[in-house]
Design an enzyme around this catalytic site. Sequence first.
Site, mmCIF file in Angstrom:
data_model
loop_
_atom_site.group_PDB
_atom_site.id
_atom_site.type_symbol
_atom_site.label_atom_id
_atom_site.label_comp_id
_atom_site.label_asym_id
_atom_site.label_seq_id
_atom_site.Cartn_x
_atom_site.Cartn_y
_atom_site.Cartn_z
ATOM 1 N N HIS A 6 -32.415 -30.921 -16.326
ATOM 2 C CA HIS A 6 -32.635 -29.644 -17.019
ATOM 3 C C HIS A 6 -33.959 -29.716 -17.772
ATOM 4 O O HIS A 6 -34.031 -30.293 -18.855
ATOM 5 C CB HIS A 6 -31.502 -29.368 -17.994
ATOM 6 C CG HIS A 6 -30.154 -29.200 -17.341
ATOM 7 N ND1 HIS A 6 -29.403 -30.260 -16.902
ATOM 8 C CD2 HIS A 6 -29.436 -28.095 -17.044
ATOM 9 C CE1 HIS A 6 -28.272 -29.814 -16.351
ATOM 10 N NE2 HIS A 6 -28.263 -28.506 -16.431
ATOM 11 N N HIS A 17 -27.590 -30.814 -22.322
ATOM 12 C CA HIS A 17 -28.171 -30.822 -20.971
ATOM 13 C C HIS A 17 -29.675 -31.083 -21.044
ATOM 14 O O HIS A 17 -30.254 -31.541 -20.067
ATOM 15 C CB HIS A 17 -27.874 -29.517 -20.236
ATOM 16 C CG HIS A 17 -28.240 -28.286 -21.008
ATOM 17 N ND1 HIS A 17 -27.461 -27.798 -22.033
ATOM 18 C CD2 HIS A 17 -29.304 -27.453 -20.919
ATOM 19 C CE1 HIS A 17 -28.041 -26.713 -22.533
ATOM 20 N NE2 HIS A 17 -29.157 -26.487 -21.893
ATOM 21 N N GLY A 26 -23.043 -32.303 -24.722
ATOM 22 C CA GLY A 26 -23.119 -31.740 -23.383
ATOM 23 C C GLY A 26 -22.149 -30.589 -23.230
ATOM 24 O O GLY A 26 -22.463 -29.591 -22.579
ATOM 25 N N LEU A 66 -20.943 -27.459 -24.678
ATOM 26 C CA LEU A 66 -21.662 -26.642 -25.656
ATOM 27 C C LEU A 66 -20.819 -26.369 -26.896
ATOM 28 O O LEU A 66 -19.619 -26.150 -26.824
ATOM 29 C CB LEU A 66 -22.135 -25.357 -24.990
ATOM 30 C CG LEU A 66 -23.138 -25.632 -23.860
ATOM 31 C CD1 LEU A 66 -23.552 -24.339 -23.167
ATOM 32 C CD2 LEU A 66 -24.359 -26.373 -24.365
ATOM 33 N N ASP A 95 -28.738 -21.483 -26.942
ATOM 34 C CA ASP A 95 -28.004 -20.215 -27.003
ATOM 35 C C ASP A 95 -26.526 -20.409 -26.741
ATOM 36 O O ASP A 95 -25.675 -19.761 -27.355
ATOM 37 C CB ASP A 95 -28.574 -19.248 -25.956
ATOM 38 C CG ASP A 95 -30.006 -18.859 -26.261
ATOM 39 O OD1 ASP A 95 -30.243 -18.299 -27.349
ATOM 40 O OD2 ASP A 95 -30.879 -19.118 -25.426
ATOM 41 N N ASN A 133 -34.674 -19.173 -26.590
ATOM 42 C CA ASN A 133 -35.499 -18.881 -25.410
ATOM 43 C C ASN A 133 -35.003 -17.690 -24.605
ATOM 44 O O ASN A 133 -35.609 -17.299 -23.613
ATOM 45 C CB ASN A 133 -35.627 -20.129 -24.528
ATOM 46 C CG ASN A 133 -34.272 -20.614 -24.044
ATOM 47 O OD1 ASN A 133 -33.352 -19.831 -23.834
ATOM 48 N ND2 ASN A 133 -34.140 -21.923 -23.871
ATOM 49 N N HIS A 159 -34.345 -23.097 -16.539
ATOM 50 C CA HIS A 159 -33.207 -23.874 -17.056
ATOM 51 C C HIS A 159 -33.060 -25.202 -16.307
ATOM 52 O O HIS A 159 -33.121 -26.275 -16.910
ATOM 53 C CB HIS A 159 -31.939 -23.030 -16.931
ATOM 54 C CG HIS A 159 -30.697 -23.678 -17.441
ATOM 55 N ND1 HIS A 159 -30.410 -23.794 -18.771
ATOM 56 C CD2 HIS A 159 -29.650 -24.246 -16.785
ATOM 57 C CE1 HIS A 159 -29.242 -24.407 -18.928
ATOM 58 N NE2 HIS A 159 -28.759 -24.689 -17.736
ATOM 59 N N GLU A 164 -9.522 -25.031 -35.942
ATOM 60 C CA GLU A 164 -9.083 -26.325 -35.425
ATOM 61 C C GLU A 164 -10.147 -26.994 -34.553
ATOM 62 O O GLU A 164 -10.308 -28.216 -34.591
ATOM 63 C CB GLU A 164 -7.790 -26.174 -34.619
ATOM 64 C CG GLU A 164 -6.581 -25.724 -35.441
ATOM 65 C CD GLU A 164 -6.525 -24.224 -35.613
ATOM 66 O OE1 GLU A 164 -7.355 -23.507 -34.993
ATOM 67 O OE2 GLU A 164 -5.654 -23.747 -36.366
ATOM 68 N N PHE A 167 -1.218 -26.587 -32.042
ATOM 69 C CA PHE A 167 -2.626 -26.192 -32.147
ATOM 70 C C PHE A 167 -3.556 -27.280 -31.603
ATOM 71 O O PHE A 167 -4.777 -27.124 -31.631
ATOM 72 C CB PHE A 167 -3.001 -25.861 -33.595
ATOM 73 C CG PHE A 167 -2.089 -24.857 -34.257
ATOM 74 C CD1 PHE A 167 -1.318 -23.982 -33.495
ATOM 75 C CD2 PHE A 167 -1.981 -24.775 -35.635
ATOM 76 C CE1 PHE A 167 -0.456 -23.060 -34.107
ATOM 77 C CE2 PHE A 167 -1.135 -23.856 -36.252
ATOM 78 C CZ PHE A 167 -0.373 -23.002 -35.485
ATOM 79 N N HIS A 226 4.695 -21.862 -30.764
ATOM 80 C CA HIS A 226 4.487 -22.929 -31.735
ATOM 81 C C HIS A 226 5.224 -24.218 -31.381
ATOM 82 O O HIS A 226 5.216 -25.166 -32.174
ATOM 83 C CB HIS A 226 4.931 -22.463 -33.129
ATOM 84 C CG HIS A 226 3.960 -21.513 -33.781
ATOM 85 N ND1 HIS A 226 3.579 -20.337 -33.187
ATOM 86 C CD2 HIS A 226 3.278 -21.583 -34.951
ATOM 87 C CE1 HIS A 226 2.719 -19.709 -33.980
ATOM 88 N NE2 HIS A 226 2.506 -20.437 -35.043
ATOM 89 N N ARG A 261 8.722 -31.830 -37.981
ATOM 90 C CA ARG A 261 8.957 -30.988 -39.149
ATOM 91 C C ARG A 261 10.339 -31.306 -39.716
ATOM 92 O O ARG A 261 10.497 -31.467 -40.914
ATOM 93 C CB ARG A 261 8.909 -29.522 -38.720
ATOM 94 C CG ARG A 261 9.259 -28.571 -39.844
ATOM 95 C CD ARG A 261 9.579 -27.169 -39.351
ATOM 96 N NE ARG A 261 9.651 -26.243 -40.471
ATOM 97 C CZ ARG A 261 10.237 -25.059 -40.429
ATOM 98 N NH1 ARG A 261 10.763 -24.619 -39.307
ATOM 99 N NH2 ARG A 261 10.273 -24.298 -41.496
#
Lengths: 667, 667
Positions: free
Chosen positions: A38, A78, A127, A129, A165, A195, A269, A415, A441, A477, A524
């Site tokens: 890249h 990248h 890597g 994003l 971006d 860019n 790119h 999270e 979660f 949940h 729990r």
Amino acid sequence: MSGPATPSIERSDPDIQSMAHAIRFLAVDAIREAGEGHQGVPLGMAEIAATLFARHLKADPQNPLWPDRDRLVLSNGHGSMLLYALLHLAGYDEISLDQIKAFRKLGSLCAGHPEIEQHAGIEITTGLLGQGIACAVGMAVAEARLAAEFGSECVDHRTWAFVGDGCLQEGMGQEAISLAGHLRLGKLAFLWDDNRITDDGDTLLAISEDIPARFRAANWQVIEVDGHDIAALDAAMDQARQDPRPSLIACRTVIAKGIARLQGQRGGHSAPLTDADVADMRRDLGWNHPAFDIPRSVYDDYDTVMTRGRTEHALWKARLASDPGRAEFDRWHSFGLPSDWSNVLADLPHHFANAPGPKGTINASGAVCDALDQVLPELLVLCADLEAPTGHKRSRAGFGVQNRAGSYVHCGVREHLMGAMACGIAAHGGLRPINVTYLAFADYERAAMRMAALMKLPALFVFSHDSIGVGSNGPTHQPVETLAAYRAMPNMRVFRPADVTETAEAWQIALEHLKGPTMLALSRQDAPPVCPARSENLSRLGGYLLREPDEQRDITLIATGTEVALALQASETLKAEGINAAVVSLPCWELFEDQSADYRNAVLGQVPRIGIEAALRFGWDRYLRPEDAFVGMPGFGASAKAEVLFDHFGITDTAICNAARDLLQKH
Amino acid sequence: MSGPATPSIERSDPDIQSMAHAIRFLAVDAIREAGEGHQGVPLGMAEIAATLFARHLKADPQNPLWPDRDRLVLSNGHGSMLLYALLHLAGYDEISLDQIKAFRKLGSLCAGHPEIEQHAGIEITTGLLGQGIACAVGMAVAEARLAAEFGSECVDHRTWAFVGDGCLQEGMGQEAISLAGHLRLGKLAFLWDDNRITDDGDTLLAISEDIPARFRAANWQVIEVDGHDIAALDAAMDQARQDPRPSLIACRTVIAKGIARLQGQRGGHSAPLTDADVADMRRDLGWNHPAFDIPRSVYDDYDTVMTRGRTEHALWKARLASDPGRAEFDRWHSFGLPSDWSNVLADLPHHFANAPGPKGTINASGAVCDALDQVLPELLVLCADLEAPTGHKRSRAGFGVQNRAGSYVHCGVREHLMGAMACGIAAHGGLRPINVTYLAFADYERAAMRMAALMKLPALFVFSHDSIGVGSNGPTHQPVETLAAYRAMPNMRVFRPADVTETAEAWQIALEHLKGPTMLALSRQDAPPVCPARSENLSRLGGYLLREPDEQRDITLIATGTEVALALQASETLKAEGINAAVVSLPCWELFEDQSADYRNAVLGQVPRIGIEAALRFGWDRYLRPEDAFVGMPGFGASAKAEVLFDHFGITDTAICNAARDLLQKH
């Protein structure tokens, strides 16, 4: 504030533009050699990177692990050749020209995306994003917390993140922006490669928001600048260093700048480069040096500017040497545990059993975490808006603008960020991150937890509400597949402790384990004590015989977590019928796999077996043969009280007894 | 715009405040009866909800599945009693008082969090924060796309989402805001319960950003209003309906309003209610009706206001009846497939093999998707900034502000949103969502995909780059545990097709399957054709004998995806040595499990077995006995070219042959 620039920087005037071009040519030469890569980022951010190293970054390439170095994160991973070129030029010896020539080849330090190798200057794996900037928030939090502990004489560094971006489109990017602004992490700066091109083409295909306004709304300083104007970049970085807020330096850049055919285009790119592209670029930029041949003057300029960091490092060493906190500083930064640290855990099961309050393993974990607060002040607890139901705050103060010494970070309902912050904190060093939320979660932070596993970072992920024991909040949940999904992940140790004893043991093992992350799946609902008092940490074996029948074994009941108690009850009932059931607690499959086959076979027994877990069978076939039985969940859960659900789904001692009788009848 | 209000609404003047109070009391009575629940939302949003139903929502409770109804999403799903109370009062018969009295009890429609039951008015399952508003974006996209197809006479409705602070802290919330603003989804409105309290307490613990500014930056209309002022709310909703942008109605509310002890407090969220709380609330609000006893006048007012929807429904029916597009409209909305639709797939393997271009199964999938464009125009492809490497756009037009008829949505780098949008689109009805991204990014949208599985929605998730075949992008981008992690998920069918034939078969099965989601794991690298031309879709069996040896079977090679070709090669080599290997292709474990035990045993054979997959062994023990072998990945991947990696990790025909010889020697 980082210390002042040393005089050496004044003496000579480095040619930052050539320093930038050297990055460009190393990058395209390596990409051309690899046949892929890249180029957009290294060509577009060359001036940004060179200016940062020339004027602002505090680093000493000969001592890449110096704890008070600035942290540099390439969130747009990248663009990895940007980082490798920089590190090579700046004098990180391990990033040799040979390594760069082996870019994207097996075994090279110069992998397709940066993979953590801190001895070589690669701070963190990136890597995917968004992960990088979220890790950077963790690093900045770590710096602030450590500075509060050890003083700015010992801890005073910045975190710089290169950002594309894509990172700012990912939701976790916004989580990072929002919390960093809230926490006023003034030593954090994002250098945005604005860019306006992504893989699909113009960013306008998918985004039209005012990104600087979004940062301002989150209380960031925003500085907009031409990303190829070195003087302007220098001033912007200065401005970032002066402001108490985190800073976005929005650098308007041209993707793939320097390659006439591609610059400013979608193909900039990562479209394959041709020999002509590279030759044209040499001509256009007046760079008369062969491939991989960097003029001595450029190396010299890099060497000159790195003097600033070397000097700062020397001064820092002198300060630390005379600092009363030095021993503790060193201990924290080596992840060393004080001798006898685990003594506080010895009586904990007894105290926990006799104290008032709920008795889930999540509460046991909270008690452990609290007991360790004084012994291991390097623990930093992160929680995503579930303080009350998870109970890991207790005596801890909140980390915030007013109190950098707090050891509990209210992460908000974020999270994914929290998972990445744990990576950033662990990679930063000095602190041990403890993440706390519900197991349902875990999916939200899975990508970040995978990064912890990939990087083998010592992070602890504590999860409560680990099954239908959640009760009426219902199937959204109630994790039923989550244990399997994490047992499938390499390098991740998954513990599901049966009671307070196993919970404390899991914590001990997790904190002693520096080569990878650990997660705890905790209940729990109340988990009655099932382990007799013991001095040996049997959870280290991953699985062990909790109850061995007096007479020859007829059947083995293998359970985890709260279902161990059910197995014990069932074994009592079966005993009355003359059936000799062994009960195996299997809190950690990964550790059990580390034992010898003989041990495992002896524990599991060559008799019929029943696996028992309030989760799906998936994965259990490792321990169950086709003729064995499983007592667990058939699919997603439902909304009702926990005890109703265990009954409804047939996860009871009665069901275990029935399964045992069936199995033995068939046998 | 929705149609004008009908005269009936002018005739009587409903007492909206009492309509709101009725919600409040139903909610607290149900929560008190259940002994637990979240009162904060129903008490804080009662006026908002009542005003929406009284003045704006287009719905006909007697015909809850009316395709042109407004969609209402309770994104803050823990406030579920708000929804149940509303639906009951508005006349959704299935939400009876008995159901409400059984709130949070096994089998009640009134589960702890809303679970999709559209016949009862519950549009979508919510509870995991952020998912609801992201689904709502999908619904709004679906509406716009359908309106472009069938005209506003047939499709003209809005999506309203109730939103809590948590939804706006989650990163996916920002993804939703950003894309909705970009796509100018003017028929989408968020009603934000801005109560400044989360589970941990004051929102200032974890957030201090200017949330309305964040929406404005993303091109939303923002209307700030007192959330308890009915006239102001009414005006704000009017304003939302007038504006071409999506609208945030930021409603300043008091959490748990009405309960003196808790309102505006942290405990307002879900602290247990006492009898005194409820009695005080009755006294304070002047509500002299026993528990669960709603005055006739309130029911009448709800009935009156719902006349508007009933009338609109009748008018719509008349319009549709005479619409030339009716048959197609009905087909789309019943998820019906035209007869002979799959004919276009018959010759596709042949054409694909002979056409130029790359030959990965992802490319085969792109060819299928393209071939179906004309046959099944109801397909809506969503892709997260990977158009070029996944190749599913081709002749499709982009969906955007200028072209609502486009069937390809550039989602940007926002995978989590994209996953939830697929849920929203499928739940909306009329369109079939096809999500496209890399398999390594499946973790980002896992929580949303789990929602699709939980709701059993007919969504198709297409993933490329399914293994180390990714090559030099390295381990961050190489899924090794992802197949296992999804095979572990209930209701999710995971296909890993071997070649173009199995890819087309998987598509066919996925599109015919209306009771749950399907995912395809596809290769970047070339996948040579391995299936002979055939008229029967053998992938329906999940696994089948691809090559049966002429003589008695010595060993079974069981493979998926691109490794099937390796198994075939190995079987040739072994044959030359006199070893008779059967080759089983196992593209879909879930379908294979649906076959009889006899069939499965016959396919797998009672001989030594080797499992072959460029992934971890986890899960494979279902088909492999302890004495069997596995050829696959030992852990995370590495950065190098694909062919180098397959060699490096020993996933080759040679390795398979060696494993076979070893096994047979031991045997």
